[in-house]
Each structure stands twice: as C-alpha cells, then as structure tokens.
Design a protein around this motif. Structure first.
Motif, mmCIF file in Angstrom:
data_model
loop_
_atom_site.group_PDB
_atom_site.id
_atom_site.type_symbol
_atom_site.label_atom_id
_atom_site.label_comp_id
_atom_site.label_asym_id
_atom_site.label_seq_id
_atom_site.Cartn_x
_atom_site.Cartn_y
_atom_site.Cartn_z
ATOM 1 N N GLU A 57 4.279 0.058 -1.705
ATOM 2 C CA GLU A 57 3.784 0.405 -3.045
ATOM 3 C C GLU A 57 4.290 1.798 -3.421
ATOM 4 O OE1 GLU A 57 1.357 2.301 -6.021
ATOM 5 O OE2 GLU A 57 1.256 2.842 -3.891
ATOM 6 N N PHE A 58 4.735 1.923 -4.680
ATOM 7 C CA PHE A 58 5.303 3.196 -5.143
ATOM 8 C C PHE A 58 4.875 3.413 -6.596
ATOM 9 C CE2 PHE A 58 9.011 5.652 -6.864
ATOM 10 C CZ PHE A 58 8.823 6.798 -6.116
ATOM 11 N N TYR A 59 3.837 4.238 -6.781
ATOM 12 C CA TYR A 59 3.312 4.535 -8.115
ATOM 13 C C TYR A 59 3.056 3.264 -8.924
ATOM 14 C CZ TYR A 59 4.516 9.341 -7.005
ATOM 15 O OH TYR A 59 4.583 10.579 -6.401
ATOM 16 N N LYS A 62 0.866 -1.178 0.000
ATOM 17 C CA LYS A 62 0.000 0.000 0.000
ATOM 18 C C LYS A 62 0.902 1.228 0.000
ATOM 19 C CE LYS A 62 -2.295 0.396 3.882
ATOM 20 N NZ LYS A 62 -3.050 0.062 5.118
ATOM 21 N N SER A 63 0.344 2.368 -0.302
ATOM 22 C CA SER A 63 1.162 3.570 -0.508
ATOM 23 C C SER A 63 1.913 4.000 0.743
ATOM 24 C CB SER A 63 0.288 4.721 -1.021
ATOM 25 O OG SER A 63 -0.743 5.011 -0.094
#
Length: 481
Positions: free
Chosen positions: A189-191, A184-185
């Motif tokens: 998670e990165f773009y 998740k951001s």
C-alpha cells in the motif's frame, strides 16, 4: 529490450547487460511481452510453449511463449497475449497510460513465472527491471515458494527511474492473487494505492539503481518520490551500478547511420558530419561556429524549464548553432517550434523519435546539452563521449558519476558540469564551453579526453556478477506482521 522493443534507455540497458553477463560465462534468459513491434517471421521466433492457462483475478488467461536465441548466447522469451500486448505503443499513448496497465503487467509477471516452470528453468537470480516487474520478488516468496526449482531463487530489483512507480487503485489488488495482509503500508500500500514499484523495493533480496549518486539521491525527500522512507529502511541492500553501453553499437569508426566515419586518430570525419548537420538544418556552414546538440524527451525532468530561457538569451548572440531532437509534452513542442521559427539561422527543432537522426546529432555536434533536474543514469552523455561530442551536464545522478569538469590548468576532465538548477548556471556553463571551443588546441585535448573515457559494460557487468553471487548466498526472508 533492444532491439525488440524500446522506449527510453531501459531497452538499451536490458539488451546490453544481458549480453555482458552472458559473456562472463553465465546462462542468461530474458522475458518480455511480445509487443506488436516484435514480428514472428521477421525475428524468426520459435514456439517455446504452445499453450498454457493461468487465472488472473477471476479470469482464465491463455498464453503462448515464443523464443529466440541471440548470437551472443542470450535466450529471449516472448509472452504472447494479443489483447494485452498487440497495441500501438508499449505502455500508453500521448493521451495517457493504458487504463489496464495494472492487469496487463500483473498478468505478465505471473505468466513469466509459469512459463519458467513449463520451460523447466531453475534460476539462481531473477533480475527485475522497473515497476512492471515489481511483484515478482513477492511471488517468489509466497505463491511460488512451494515450487521446488524456485526455492533457491533470489531476486534483484533495479530502479531505472523512481518517478514511474506503477501505482493503481486498490481494486487492482485482488488480481495479483496476494492476500489482503500484503495491502498495508509496510508492504504494497502506498498513500491509498497499490504500488508495483513498492513490491520490488520491499521484497527483492537486493535493490539497485543505475548510478551511485542516484542511489543516494533517492533516499532524500527531494528525489525520493515518496519512497525515500522505504529506501532508507533498506539502505544496506541498496546499491548503485552505473549503466554502460556496448562499444560496438556506438562506434563512430563503424557506425552505418552517420555520413562519415572517424576515430580519435583521424577526426576529419567528425567535421564532415558537422557540415552535413549544418546543411540539413539550413545553417551557415562554418566549422568555427560551435554546434550544440540536444537529444532527449521533452519533459521537465530533462531541464526544459531552464533551457528555454537560455535559448532566448542565445538568440541575442547568434554565435552558436543548436539542433534539438525529441518528443514529450505538448507545451514544449509549441514553445520550441515557435523559437525555431524566429531563429531559423541557428536553431533547428525536430519533434520526433528518430534513432538514426539522433546518431547524426551525436556525430555532428561539438557539444551535447543535458541540463537535467535529475538523471538516474543517462546514456546520452556516455554516447556523446564516444562520439567526441563534449557533454554539458548538471551534476546529478549518473551525469555526476560519469562527467568530470574540464580544468584549464590540468587539462583533465571530459566535459562541463554545473551544480545549480538555474538558467543562469546553464548559460554560464555554455559560455565557458564556447570559450574553450574557440581555443582549438585546448578543445582537441578535451575531445581526446572524452573519446578515451570508457563506460562500456565490462566493469559494470562484473559488479552485477559480484552482487548476484552475494545475493545467491543470502537466506530467504519474509516477514508478515
């Protein structure tokens, strides 16, 4: 880790820092893959762990670990997996990165932790370097949290170059063994991709960079490479500690790779090295012509786009000589070769990776050009100072932290610095350096200032020691939203 495997400055830093920390009285172990360049017989490696298995994704991976104790007391462990590491290069070829780097370094990190268990190591700190080790801090707080010897272990993550992040497609994620709640951001998670680097930035107990200025620059949009928000959220845990060099490895008085030895008391050997460099490049032998050196990767980051117009300007003057060494992007290889053909009398180009030739350039040049767009730390300017080769640098990252502009009135400073990232600013600074070079007494003062600059590991290692002690006392924290 130099001398076993090296690409760029990371290898030098890991080798030197480990030795410097060990010299302060600490027990230091380093883990790295057994790459093809690390020969068992040549390095007299011993078997530390004969065999163990671990599951990466749905595949069982067999592992063996070799070891070597260095003379400085550092213990080095090598993770062997021929399919992953017995390749021609470390991370990729000229065509591009290896397609399975995600799996290679997921495996490596898990194997390191498993090997540490087998070896019964009880680390206070695990110091991770760059994206290839970015998941270790999260492993320590999740899958490894139940292993008693790791329960007090804290992690530090060092960014050597934020531009190299280890970002991979989401289908790489299951092999890590983490639950999808970490994709998740806020976490990994990165773009739309899964980022090894972000793992280190988010989950390490402290984050360091390799210079104070770079630690501030990467929290801005210009230099943050998309991670500026992540870093800004952790600004209280982000510090910059300048890299150093081992003075014994970079000493013109003892260097076996240069033709003539010299030191600050007797610089005659430097003049002989200059003559040798002029001869091997087919230049006119003349001690009064300033000789510029350039040793770096031939990529945008290193300032090639502002350097090439300057070379064309210098070709109109021809009162300087220049030697360039490096490899990188094909477009620059061709442009530089074409320029060298047209300017053989003063411009020598060597498109290759050759550490011994690099030392000859450090020892034989009068000035060292480092016009980088950004430079996390840079070791070239520090080596240049050591060899009495005056750096001409742009004020960014570690270049700004180590080089002070030479002032004629006070005669203080150890190099030449320019601010604007333009060919005009670089050209004007070269002209200023050439003008100073032609004033022999003034130049001798500047060379003395350069050679008396001290960027050995002593001070930096003590800063790391202090950080280790502070991190060791921090409570273990992990938040899962």
């Amino acid at each position: 880790m130099a001398p076993f495997a090296k690409t760029g400055g990371l290898g030098d830093v890991v080798g030197s820092l480990a030795g410097a920390i060990c010299a302060l009285g600490h027990d230091v172990s380093v883990f790295l893959p057994r790459y093809r360049s690390i020969d068992i017989q040549q390095w007299e490696l011993e078997t530390a762990v004969d065999y163990f298995e671990l599951i990466v994704g749905n595949q069982l991976e067999a592992t063996r670990v070799f070891s070597k104790k260095l003379k400085n007391g550092v213990k080095v462990y090598f993770i062997e997996h021929p399919d992953y590491f017995m390749r021609d290069e470390l991370y990729g070829t000229l065509v591009g990165d290896y397609q399975d780097n995600d799996r290679r370094f997921t495996y490596f990190q898990r194997a390191v932790l498993k090997a540490a268990e087998k070896l019964k190591l009880v680390p206070d700190i695990i110091h991770c370097h760059d994206w290839q080790t970015g998941l270790v801090p999260l492993y320590l707080k999740t899958t490894e949290a139940g292993y008693a010897p790791f329960q007090k272990t804290r992690s530090i993550f060092t960014i050597h170059n934020l531009a190299y992040q280890g970002n991979f497609p989401p289908d790489s994620f299951p092999a890590t063994g983490f639950g999808w709640e970490f994709y998740k951001s806020d976490f990994l998670e990165f773009y739309g991709k899964f980022s090894f680097m972000k793992g280190g930035l988010v989950f390490a107990d402290a984050v360091t960079t390799v210079s104070e200025r770079y630690s501030r620059e990467i929290q801005t949009q210009e230099f943050g490479c998309g991670m500026e928000g992540v870093l800004a959220a952790r600004r209280d845990s982000v510090t910059g500690i300048i890299n150093g060099i081992d003075p014994k490895d970079w000493d013109p008085a003892t260097d076996p790779d240069i033709g003539a030895k010299y030191d600050l008391k007797n610089l005659s050997g430097k003049k002989l090295n200059k003559i040798a460099l002029q001869k091997v490049n087919g230049f006119k032998v003349d001690p009064y012509v300033p000789l510029l050196g350039f040793v770096a990767r031939l990529v945008d980051q290193k300032g090639l786009d502002i350097l090439i117009p300057v070379l064309e300007q210098l070709s109109q003057q021809q009162d300087v000589q220049m030697v360039l060494l490096g490899t990188g992007e094909d477009q620059y290889h061709q442009i530089l070769r074409d320029l060298a053909k047209k300017n053989k009398k003063w411009f020598g180009v060597h498109i290759l990776f050759d550490p011994k030739m690099a030392k000859k350039i450090y020892a034989g040049s009068d000035m060292l050009l480092i016009p980088s767009y950004y430079e996390p730390c840079g070791l070239g300017q520090i080596i240049g100072l050591r060899y009495g080769t005056v750096p001409i640098v742009r004020a960014t990252g570690g270049l700004a932290d180590t080089i002070r502009n030479f002032e004629l009135a006070s005669q203080r400073g150890n190099g030449f610095v320019f601010e604007d990232y333009t060919s005009g600013a670089l050209y004007a600074t070269i002209l200023r350096a050439v003008k100073t070079f032609k004033q022999e007494k003034l130049w001798n003062v500047l060379v003395k200032n350069a050679m008396e600059s001290d960027f050995s590991w002593d001070a930096s290692a003590k800063k790391y020691e202090k950080l280790y002690e502070s991190v060791k006392r921090r409570p273990l924290k992990i938040e899962k939203n």
